[in-house]
Design a protein around this motif. Structure first.
Motif, PDB file in Angstrom:
ATOM      1  N   GLU A 153      40.745  21.048  40.201  1.00  0.00           N
ATOM      2  CA  GLU A 153      39.922  21.875  41.160  1.00  0.00           C
ATOM      3  C   GLU A 153      40.547  23.120  41.720  1.00  0.00           C
ATOM      4  OE1 GLU A 153      37.194  18.228  42.551  1.00  0.00           O
ATOM      5  OE2 GLU A 153      38.861  18.898  43.680  1.00  0.00           O
ATOM      6  N   ALA A 154      41.770  22.927  42.145  1.00  0.00           N
ATOM      7  CA  ALA A 154      42.628  24.284  42.736  1.00  0.00           C
ATOM      8  C   ALA A 154      42.629  25.341  41.529  1.00  0.00           C
ATOM      9  CB  ALA A 154      43.820  23.896  43.144  1.00  0.00           C
ATOM     10  N   GLU A 155      42.752  25.136  40.340  1.00  0.00           N
ATOM     11  CA  GLU A 155      43.106  25.796  39.314  1.00  0.00           C
ATOM     12  C   GLU A 155      41.757  26.661  38.970  1.00  0.00           C
ATOM     13  OE1 GLU A 155      45.409  25.577  35.149  1.00  0.00           O
ATOM     14  OE2 GLU A 155      43.578  24.666  35.051  1.00  0.00           O
ATOM     15  N   ARG A 156      40.813  25.923  39.204  1.00  0.00           N
ATOM     16  CA  ARG A 156      39.283  26.309  38.677  1.00  0.00           C
ATOM     17  C   ARG A 156      38.978  27.452  39.772  1.00  0.00           C
ATOM     18  NH1 ARG A 156      37.851  21.290  36.746  1.00  0.00           N
ATOM     19  NH2 ARG A 156      37.032  20.657  38.834  1.00  0.00           N
ATOM     20  N   TYR A 157      39.253  27.027  41.058  1.00  0.00           N
ATOM     21  CA  TYR A 157      39.062  28.140  42.305  1.00  0.00           C
ATOM     22  C   TYR A 157      40.060  29.314  42.039  1.00  0.00           C
ATOM     23  CZ  TYR A 157      39.605  29.878  46.896  1.00  0.00           C
ATOM     24  OH  TYR A 157      39.594  30.629  47.912  1.00  0.00           O
ATOM     25  N   LEU A 158      41.111  29.154  41.742  1.00  0.00           N
ATOM     26  CA  LEU A 158      41.821  30.489  41.647  1.00  0.00           C
ATOM     27  C   LEU A 158      41.660  31.175  40.601  1.00  0.00           C
ATOM     28  CD1 LEU A 158      45.653  28.611  42.489  1.00  0.00           C
ATOM     29  CD2 LEU A 158      44.175  30.412  43.877  1.00  0.00           C
ATOM     30  N   LEU A 159      40.991  30.631  39.353  1.00  0.00           N
ATOM     31  CA  LEU A 159      40.869  31.440  38.410  1.00  0.00           C
ATOM     32  C   LEU A 159      39.404  32.076  38.606  1.00  0.00           C
ATOM     33  CD1 LEU A 159      41.675  28.937  35.404  1.00  0.00           C
ATOM     34  CD2 LEU A 159      42.851  31.369  35.952  1.00  0.00           C
ATOM     35  N   SER A 160      38.640  31.484  39.436  1.00  0.00           N
ATOM     36  CA  SER A 160      37.323  32.351  39.779  1.00  0.00           C
ATOM     37  C   SER A 160      37.573  33.290  40.453  1.00  0.00           C
ATOM     38  CB  SER A 160      36.664  31.266  40.572  1.00  0.00           C
ATOM     39  OG  SER A 160      37.117  31.048  42.121  1.00  0.00           O
ATOM     40  N   LEU A 161      38.700  33.475  41.168  1.00  0.00           N
ATOM     41  CA  LEU A 161      38.992  34.590  42.178  1.00  0.00           C
ATOM     42  C   LEU A 161      39.628  35.900  41.272  1.00  0.00           C
ATOM     43  CD1 LEU A 161      40.739  32.957  45.177  1.00  0.00           C
ATOM     44  CD2 LEU A 161      38.397  33.547  44.732  1.00  0.00           C
ATOM     45  N   GLU A 162      39.929  35.617  40.053  1.00  0.00           N
ATOM     46  CA  GLU A 162      40.192  36.740  39.129  1.00  0.00           C
ATOM     47  C   GLU A 162      39.018  37.879  38.945  1.00  0.00           C
ATOM     48  OE1 GLU A 162      41.375  35.498  35.185  1.00  0.00           O
ATOM     49  OE2 GLU A 162      43.174  34.711  35.873  1.00  0.00           O
ATOM     50  N   LEU A 163      37.871  37.437  39.304  1.00  0.00           N
ATOM     51  CA  LEU A 163      36.746  38.465  39.144  1.00  0.00           C
ATOM     52  C   LEU A 163      37.093  39.589  40.144  1.00  0.00           C
ATOM     53  CD1 LEU A 163      33.855  35.934  38.939  1.00  0.00           C
ATOM     54  CD2 LEU A 163      34.599  37.205  37.140  1.00  0.00           C
ATOM     55  N   PHE A 164      37.501  39.244  41.299  1.00  0.00           N
ATOM     56  CA  PHE A 164      37.810  40.115  42.205  1.00  0.00           C
ATOM     57  C   PHE A 164      39.015  41.135  41.969  1.00  0.00           C
ATOM     58  CE2 PHE A 164      35.923  36.608  44.360  1.00  0.00           C
ATOM     59  CZ  PHE A 164      34.449  36.907  44.603  1.00  0.00           C
ATOM     60  N   GLY A 165      39.764  40.821  41.033  1.00  0.00           N
ATOM     61  CA  GLY A 165      40.991  41.966  40.859  1.00  0.00           C
ATOM     62  C   GLY A 165      41.939  41.954  41.817  1.00  0.00           C
ATOM     63  N   MET A 166      42.648  43.202  41.781  1.00  0.00           N
ATOM     64  CA  MET A 166      43.738  43.556  42.897  1.00  0.00           C
ATOM     65  C   MET A 166      43.062  44.277  43.971  1.00  0.00           C
ATOM     66  SD  MET A 166      47.068  43.525  40.570  1.00  0.00           S
ATOM     67  CE  MET A 166      46.427  44.925  39.481  1.00  0.00           C
ATOM     68  N   ARG A 167      43.241  44.073  45.183  1.00  0.00           N
ATOM     69  CA  ARG A 167      42.952  45.000  46.235  1.00  0.00           C
ATOM     70  C   ARG A 167      44.102  45.104  47.060  1.00  0.00           C
ATOM     71  NH1 ARG A 167      36.600  43.663  47.306  1.00  0.00           N
ATOM     72  NH2 ARG A 167      35.901  43.199  45.127  1.00  0.00           N
ATOM     73  N   PHE A 168      44.690  46.029  47.473  1.00  0.00           N
ATOM     74  CA  PHE A 168      45.822  46.246  48.397  1.00  0.00           C
ATOM     75  C   PHE A 168      45.424  46.419  49.731  1.00  0.00           C
ATOM     76  CE2 PHE A 168      47.704  47.806  44.181  1.00  0.00           C
ATOM     77  CZ  PHE A 168      48.375  46.884  44.039  1.00  0.00           C
ATOM     78  N   GLY A 169      46.340  46.261  50.521  1.00  0.00           N
ATOM     79  CA  GLY A 169      46.120  46.154  51.905  1.00  0.00           C
ATOM     80  C   GLY A 169      46.447  44.840  52.506  1.00  0.00           C
TER      81      GLY A 169
END
Length: 412
Positions: free
Chosen positions: A5-21
């Motif tokens: 479940e943790a892996e699925r959650y983290l992989l789902s966040l790839e959609l948001f890409g990299m955002r600095f700050g």
């Protein structure tokens, strides 16, 4: 959360890409109760050698009676590799619990953000790591910066020691077009009154900035030796430089070190995916060198290691890397090259690399699309008395080491 479940959650966040700050990361830390303030930290930035230096520094400190943790990126096979405590990867159960805490905090933070701004994968991973390191009660954690330093998600720690392994041109779209630009971004991790440890071969332009930064922030500058002078389990001449930096960083944090403990750490610390010998018939080496400087370091080690044996390389490179610069370092050592394409969507087509090899006057080359078959072809071409090498991208190494059918692709 379970690990799956943790892996699925983290992989789902790839959609948001990299955002600095750092604003999102600071909010995450507040939502989690500021776990990063509950243990001492050493912050490691640089173009190459960060993961090796982090592992080695943590190993030295652990052998001096400290409960030492580490945070690394990226991973090869499992997300659990990114959080290490007492020289072991965190368990899947503990990782799932840590990601669950970070996910709850991220949900709270997301509700406070404007528009489509969201917590990123790397921020959630970093928050989970800091939370777990605090929960585990580590005395000190050695933290690897993901990209740059100034706006990297890891840069919310009150580190006592900072490390700059080296500086080369990388991620110029985000860090700037010159060595000085890249160095300035990485050196911003230096804290007032802290100690900065740098590698002996630091680029002169970066060294000028390092001295200036230390003067401005009343920090102490330590230049590590070029060679550790010890026998290392980690193979490759470049690991001697990395261990020398790690020893200097550990000493800056702990004070005088015990020579026996340092030698034990040197003899016991393996760095997966970095000049790692994975088979002996023929000798097969995997190395995650992914830029021209890293490939130059690998080439230096290969000259001694390979000798007069036949070397055949299996190579994949990402599209944002200096593929020509990397191949210029590697091709003169190879009798043949097999180009392939890692599962990462940013991997260059194998045919593009083959064409570039021809333009550079390289050895005979062919393409094999699937990484495992490509390495098998390289091993066959090397012959039982030769050496096969897989290199060019840490994602290629991950594809080769990961069990077939397993997921785990990840972004910095």
């Amino acid at each position: 959360m379970t690990y799956a479940e943790a892996e699925r959650y983290l992989l789902s966040l790839e959609l948001f890409g990299m955002r600095f700050g750092l604003d999102r990361m600071r909010r995450l830390m507040t939502a989690l109760g500021s776990p990063q303030e509950r243990f001492g930290t050493i912050h490691v930035a640089g173009t190459n050698g960060k993961t090796s230096t982090v592992r080695m520094t943590a190993a030295i400190l652990a052998r001096h009676g400290l409960r030492a943790g580490a945070y690394l990126s990226p991973h090869l096979v499992s997300f659990t590799e990114r959080i290490r405590i007492d020289d072991r990867d965190v368990s899947e159960e503990r990782f799932g619990a840590a990601v669950a805490r970070a996910a709850r905090a991220a949900a709270k933070v997301n509700r406070t953000l404007d528009g489509d701004d969201r917590v990123t994968q790397f921020e959630a991973l970093t928050a989970a790591a800091y939370s777990e390191l605090a929960e585990a009660g580590v005395d000190v954690a050695v933290i690897e910066a993901g990209l740059g330093g100034r706006y990297d998600a890891t840069n919310v720690i009150p580190s006592r020691v900072q490390v700059l392994t080296n500086v080369g041109l990388e991620h110029t779209r985000w860090l700037g077009p010159t060595i000085s630009d890249v160095a300035a971004e990485k050196l911003d991790i230096v804290r007032p009154g802290a100690t900065l440890v740098v590698g002996a071969d630091l680029h002169p332009d970066a060294m000028v900035l390092a001295r200036r930064m230390c003067e401005e922030r009343s920090a102490t500058l330590v230049v590590a030796p070029a060679h550790s002078g010890l026998e290392l389990l980690a193979q490759g001449e470049h690991q001697q430089r990395n261990f020398a930096v790690a020893r200097a960083a550990a000493e800056a944090y702990h004070g005088p070190l015990d020579d026996t403990a340092v030698r034990e750490a040197a003899a016991a610390t393996l760095v997966p995916g970095r000049f790692q010998i994975v088979d002996g018939d023929p000798v097969t080496v995997v190395d995650g060198a992914h830029n021209a400087a890293g490939m130059a370091a690998l080439a230096g080690s290969l000259r001694t290691f390979v000798g007069d044996r036949r070397l055949v390389a299996c190579v994949s490179v990402l599209d944002d890397k200096d593929a020509a610069g990397m191949l210029r370092e590697l091709l003169p050592l190879c009798a043949e090259v097999v180009f392939t394409q890692s599962a990462n969507p940013r991997a260059l087509p194998a045919g593009t690399l083959q064409s570039l090899c021809g333009q550079l006057g390289g050895p005979p080359a062919r393409t094999v699309a699937e990484p495992r078959r490509a390495l098998a072809a390289a091993r066959e071409a090397a012959g039982r008395e030769g050496v096969a090498l897989a290199t060019g991208s840490i994602y290629l190494i991950a594809d080769l080491l990961r069990p077939e059918g397993a997921r785990g692709r990840s972004m910095l």
